[in-house]
Design a protein around this motif. Sequence first.
Motif, short mmCIF file in Angstrom:
data_model
loop_
_atom_site.label_atom_id
_atom_site.label_comp_id
_atom_site.label_asym_id
_atom_site.label_seq_id
_atom_site.Cartn_x
_atom_site.Cartn_y
_atom_site.Cartn_z
N ASP A 110 0.85 -1.15 0.10
CA ASP A 110 0.09 0.19 0.02
C ASP A 110 0.87 1.36 0.00
O ASP A 110 0.54 2.19 -0.74
CB ASP A 110 -0.84 -0.09 1.19
CG ASP A 110 -1.92 -1.09 1.16
OD1 ASP A 110 -2.38 -1.41 -0.24
OD2 ASP A 110 -2.74 -1.22 2.02
N TRP A 114 1.30 4.02 -2.73
CA TRP A 114 0.76 5.51 -2.36
C TRP A 114 2.00 6.44 -3.24
O TRP A 114 1.95 7.29 -3.86
CB TRP A 114 0.78 5.53 -1.19
CG TRP A 114 0.00 7.18 -0.82
CD1 TRP A 114 -1.20 7.21 -0.64
CD2 TRP A 114 0.95 8.08 -0.37
NE1 TRP A 114 -1.29 8.73 -0.35
CE2 TRP A 114 -0.10 9.17 -0.26
CE3 TRP A 114 2.09 8.39 -0.63
CZ2 TRP A 114 0.11 10.43 0.00
CZ3 TRP A 114 2.58 9.85 -0.43
CH2 TRP A 114 1.65 10.88 -0.12
N ARG A 180 1.19 23.68 5.54
CA ARG A 180 0.73 23.58 7.30
C ARG A 180 1.20 24.45 8.39
O ARG A 180 0.93 24.63 9.48
CB ARG A 180 0.63 22.14 7.35
CG ARG A 180 1.97 21.52 7.41
CD ARG A 180 1.79 19.86 7.55
NE ARG A 180 3.13 19.15 7.72
CZ ARG A 180 3.89 18.94 8.70
NH1 ARG A 180 3.32 19.24 9.98
NH2 ARG A 180 5.05 18.29 8.71
N THR A 195 -4.16 19.92 1.00
CA THR A 195 -4.34 19.13 2.11
C THR A 195 -3.38 17.94 1.75
O THR A 195 -3.11 17.83 0.67
CB THR A 195 -5.74 18.86 2.37
OG1 THR A 195 -6.26 17.91 1.09
CG2 THR A 195 -6.84 19.87 2.51
N ARG A 196 -3.53 17.13 2.93
CA ARG A 196 -2.62 15.72 2.59
C ARG A 196 -3.40 14.95 1.68
O ARG A 196 -2.89 14.30 0.86
CB ARG A 196 -2.74 15.15 4.11
CG ARG A 196 -1.84 13.87 4.00
CD ARG A 196 -0.44 13.81 3.74
NE ARG A 196 0.15 14.36 4.72
CZ ARG A 196 1.44 15.02 4.63
NH1 ARG A 196 1.74 15.40 3.46
NH2 ARG A 196 2.01 15.69 5.61
N GLU A 197 -4.94 14.79 1.72
CA GLU A 197 -5.75 14.40 0.77
C GLU A 197 -5.58 14.65 -0.64
O GLU A 197 -5.80 13.71 -1.70
CB GLU A 197 -7.25 14.25 1.29
CG GLU A 197 -7.46 13.44 2.69
CD GLU A 197 -6.77 14.31 3.84
OE1 GLU A 197 -6.64 13.71 4.74
OE2 GLU A 197 -6.71 15.74 3.86
N THR A 198 -5.29 15.97 -0.81
CA THR A 198 -5.15 16.38 -2.01
C THR A 198 -3.57 16.49 -2.64
O THR A 198 -3.39 17.15 -3.64
CB THR A 198 -5.89 17.70 -2.40
OG1 THR A 198 -5.12 18.73 -1.38
CG2 THR A 198 -7.29 17.69 -1.97
N GLN A 199 -2.92 15.85 -1.96
CA GLN A 199 -1.43 15.85 -2.36
C GLN A 199 -0.89 15.72 -3.58
O GLN A 199 -0.13 16.16 -4.46
CB GLN A 199 -0.42 15.36 -1.18
CG GLN A 199 1.06 15.61 -1.54
CD GLN A 199 1.79 15.32 -0.18
OE1 GLN A 199 1.52 14.62 0.51
NE2 GLN A 199 3.11 15.53 -0.41
N HIS A 200 -1.66 14.54 -4.17
CA HIS A 200 -1.39 13.82 -5.27
C HIS A 200 -1.96 14.83 -6.51
O HIS A 200 -1.36 14.88 -7.70
CB HIS A 200 -2.13 12.52 -5.71
CG HIS A 200 -1.58 11.62 -4.89
ND1 HIS A 200 -1.53 11.43 -3.51
CD2 HIS A 200 -0.95 10.42 -5.35
CE1 HIS A 200 -0.71 10.35 -3.01
NE2 HIS A 200 -0.59 9.58 -4.17
N GLU A 201 -2.79 15.64 -6.04
CA GLU A 201 -3.38 16.68 -7.20
C GLU A 201 -2.43 18.14 -7.11
O GLU A 201 -2.51 18.81 -8.00
CB GLU A 201 -4.79 16.91 -6.67
CG GLU A 201 -5.75 15.65 -6.54
CD GLU A 201 -7.11 16.31 -6.27
OE1 GLU A 201 -7.53 17.25 -6.13
OE2 GLU A 201 -7.59 15.23 -5.64
#
Length: 298
Positions: A110, A114, A180, A195-201
Amino acid sequence: MGPMTSAADLVRPTRLSPEQWQARRSHHAERIDGLLGDQLVKRAQHGRQSIEEFLLTYYNFRPAQLRRWQPGPGFILDGAEPEEFGPYFVADPHGAVRLDAAGVLERRRDSVEWIYRLLSSTAARAPHFGCFGMHEWAMVYRQAPAEVRHNLLPLRLGAEGTADVVDQLAVRCSHFDAFRFFTPAARPLNLLQPTRETQHEHDQPACLHANMDVYRWAYRLSPLVPSELIADCFELAKEIRTLDMRASPYDLTTIGLSPIQVETAEGRAEYVRFQRDFSERAGLLRNRLVDYCEQALG
């Protein structure tokens, strides 16, 4: 840079004699010692303000881990013991040692996937060179002196002068781990709200922090990548952090760094020249990590 190790090494295993792998191990340790320099002396003199101390503190990889050599996948080491290289190395029936890459993936697939997605998406995105290092300035924007992150270092332009530069140049930071640390007053000024969740974007290949983080992803992929590649990434991260601090609002003359005055047109042009060079060099390292991920994931 150290010796290049390509993903082709993963396809055709290379057997190394004791003399060959021991020479590579010795060269790696000497190289890391040179990159760290008199790190303990710098720690005593400057605390966390030294470039080396920041890298060793911000990134969770100790000097002993950085010095420890392992070949990565694609090698068979004669006359070795698995314990010398870590828990994922095993001995074959003939007494030679190799990496159990399947065992690594069994426990860490995983994480590897990632990292692979992040590296790939960052590499595919168009670079943007218009941030001018304002992320460090945004971390002290309109903040009380006692709350400044590096409060042992004076601000070159003072608090008001620093805030004026931020107001004039605007903030275009795409990297969450820089964003941050922004002050509450600076956060709404940023053109993005990563955000951490949108880091890939959001991570993009001109960002100093994204390129410094190539080192983070290299050591987190270990032992699926060779120690020489991790050292390459550390070396580049050290240079990038030096630029990051030279372009910051702090007066760093006490630690021997001259400023890049991004509040001027000349300083911004100098910053972008460095930024373009680092973007190209980090891109090469990022692509090597992507190759190793693809080979590991099949």
